[in-house]
Design an enzyme around this catalytic site. Structure first.
Site, PDB file in Angstrom:
ATOM      1  N   ARG A 125       6.092 -18.626  14.369  1.00 61.22           N
ATOM      2  CA  ARG A 125       5.921 -17.562  15.364  1.00 61.22           C
ATOM      3  C   ARG A 125       7.308 -16.796  15.342  1.00 61.22           C
ATOM      4  O   ARG A 125       7.515 -15.851  15.453  1.00 61.22           O
ATOM      5  CB  ARG A 125       5.087 -17.932  16.436  1.00 61.22           C
ATOM      6  N   TYR A 150      11.866 -33.456  12.244  1.00 63.57           N
ATOM      7  CA  TYR A 150      12.562 -32.732  13.363  1.00 63.57           C
ATOM      8  C   TYR A 150      11.402 -32.499  14.518  1.00 63.57           C
ATOM      9  O   TYR A 150      11.555 -32.655  15.723  1.00 63.57           O
ATOM     10  CB  TYR A 150      13.093 -31.350  12.898  1.00 63.57           C
TER      11      TYR A 150
END
Ligand code: IN0
Length: 471
Positions: free
Chosen positions: A270, A223
């Site tokens: 994050r 991905y």
């Protein structure tokens, strides 16, 4: 590029604003010719390492990369340089306006690129941003979105193609796509071929992942390859096509892929909370499945220990790409390309270090301090400086590795490899007596500490296994 472009702006808005505060204000459109003689004041905030510096803006020529041990700071003049305003068409000017609207600090680094590479990268960025906006737009039904993504590369050659129904923040790049595609068609053939090819491969990859989740770690890599690794591959081919980089830069797709994977994995790590709250899942199931039944459960206070274990596992996986990043940067000879590539990478490492073992990641936004980001942007301009920055963050990470973390041995191992690869090259000895620089000694001591920690972990693990196996 879920997260590619959609992931960047939130935390970096603050950085962009801080850069704007530090660097004299300019309009959203690139500054006109008069700004070339502008004098700006950079730095000088309390607590910052850098003293204020007055700099004069002047046009810059292609620059060879400095390899001396003294740091060459990013020249703020280069960051603020206007990209050939005088000869710019209205449509190209509009493209730079869009670039500045989407990512102010990153736009500055693109605008500082030498020669016609600057326009090629600007258009590449906007085309990718447009593709990303289609991918992210939840208001487009799948049966419409899949062909749109797959056909996107053909829109580059359809002068009138635009999409006005997007509900996304960056919808303007789709609504005014004819301006972007017009400038695309004006690029040299060597640039157009690269951009169109990457768009085609990325669009198909995005379509593939629309209907499936990121399961295994391998799928995570795949991905990230589609949405970011291909960006690295495309950029490297553009660098080589501009002749500002050696042909091998564009040919080594493995290294280029790693740069993208490192950035995108950092974004995904994050943005855990923001993504899960919006119903998006980019953390690989193979990782979180070891610690929770559902990805969202990691945010539950009672799951904190598992959440941190999962987080640290993913950070460790992302760190695997750092040696490739170093090898890639080592090949770059042009200063503007080096800055463009190195800055996002050191920012990503700083972000990873801030995220590592940090409970706040499951409660809110983790970001690097403004001053830290500005210092990194200014400093990451030579291989020596990048080595120093990387060693410092490795040291910071090392101090956070807990004795009980399940990925501890792997984390220590990869940190050891990174520190070894970042150890400054010993300058040729000028006298018979051996003088070791403090930086070299610090890296050597860090390496020794890492080896010791790694060995003790492996030994205790081996003992644990032996205990389990019995006599
Ligand atoms: C990028 C990359 C980027 C720059 C330089 C070399 C690269 C090599 C391989 C892959 C990507 C490379 O950099 C930008 C950086 C950016 O946008 N930063 C944000 C901050 C943030 O937190 O994200 C900012 O606002 O300044 C990047 O993240 N991406 C990107 C997109 C297009 C291009 Cl041409 C270059 C997005 C992504 C998904 C990582 C590829």
């Amino acid at each position: 590029m879920a997260g590619a472009c959609c992931k960047c702006p939130v935390s970096l808005l603050t950085l962009k604003r801080s850069l704007l505060l530090l660097v004299a204000p300019r309009s959203a459109t690139p500054p006109g010719p008069s700004s070339r003689s502008l004098t700006v004041v950079v730095g000088g905030r309390p607590g910052e390492r850098r003293p204020p510096a007055a700099v004069s803006l002047r046009a810059a020529r292609p620059t060879a990369l400095r390899t001396s041990c003294s740091y060459q700071r990013l020249n703020p003049a280069a960051l603020l340089r206007s990209p050939c305003q005088d000869s710019m068409s209205d449509s190209l000017r509009t493209c730079y306006t869009y670039l500045n609207q989407t990512s102010r600090s990153f736009a500055a680094v693109i605008e500082a690129l030498d020669g016609d590479l600057r326009h090629a990268v600007c258009i590449f960025y906007l085309v990718l941003r447009s593709l990303d906006t289609v991918e992210d737009d939840m208001s487009i039904p799948l049966e419409k979105k899949v062909p749109m993504l797959k056909d996107f590369h053909t829109y580059l050659y359809q002068a009138d193609w635009c999409f006005t129904q997007s509900t996304e923040k960056d919808r303007q790049v789709l609504a005014d796509f004819p301006t972007i595609s017009l400038e695309f068609r004006k690029l040299g053939q060597q640039y157009r071929e690269v951009i169109s090819d990457i768009c085609q491969r990325m669009g198909s990859g995005m379509a593939e992942f629309l209907e499936k989740k990121v399961g295994s770690m391998k799928e995570w890599d795949l991905y990230c390859h589609y949405v970011a690794g291909l960006v690295g591959i495309g950029l490297s081919q553009l660098f080589s096509a501009s002749q500002l980089a050696d042909p091998e830069v564009g040919l080594d797709t493995e290294l280029a892929n790693s740069l993208g994977l490192f950035l995108q994995k950092t974004n995904i790590i994050r943005d855990y909370l923001e993504d899960t709250q919006q119903g998006r899942a980019f953390w690989p199931q193979e990782a979180w499945g070891q610690f929770a039944d559902r990805l969202e459960d990691l945010a539950k206070p009672e799951k904190l220990e598992s959440a941190l274990s999962c987080l640290n596992l993913l950070v460790t996986d992302a760190l695997r790409h750092v040696p490739d990043v170093l090898a890639y940067l080592l090949r770059l000879r042009n200063q503007s390309i080096f800055n463009f590539c190195a800055i996002p990478q050191v920012m990503a490492l700083a972000t990873l270090s801030a995220c590592y073992n940090n409970p706040k990641l499951f409660r809110g936004v983790v970001k690097i301090r403004k001053g830290q980001a500005v210092t990194l942007m200014m400093d990451a301009t030579s291989m020596e400086a990048v080595h120093t920055i990387i060693t410092q963050y490795s040291e910071e990470l090392l101090q956070k590795v807990s004795l009980t973390d399940p990925s501890r041995a792997k984390t220590l191992h990869i940190l050891g490899v990174i520190v070894e690869k970042s150890a400054p090259l010993q300058p040729v000895l000028q006298s018979k007596s051996v003088h070791l620089s403090p930086m070299y000694l610090s890296a050597a001591m860090l390496l020794a500490a890492l080896s010791w920690q790694y060995l003790s972990t492996t030994v205790s693990q081996a003992q644990g296994t032996a205990d389990l196996q019995g006599p």
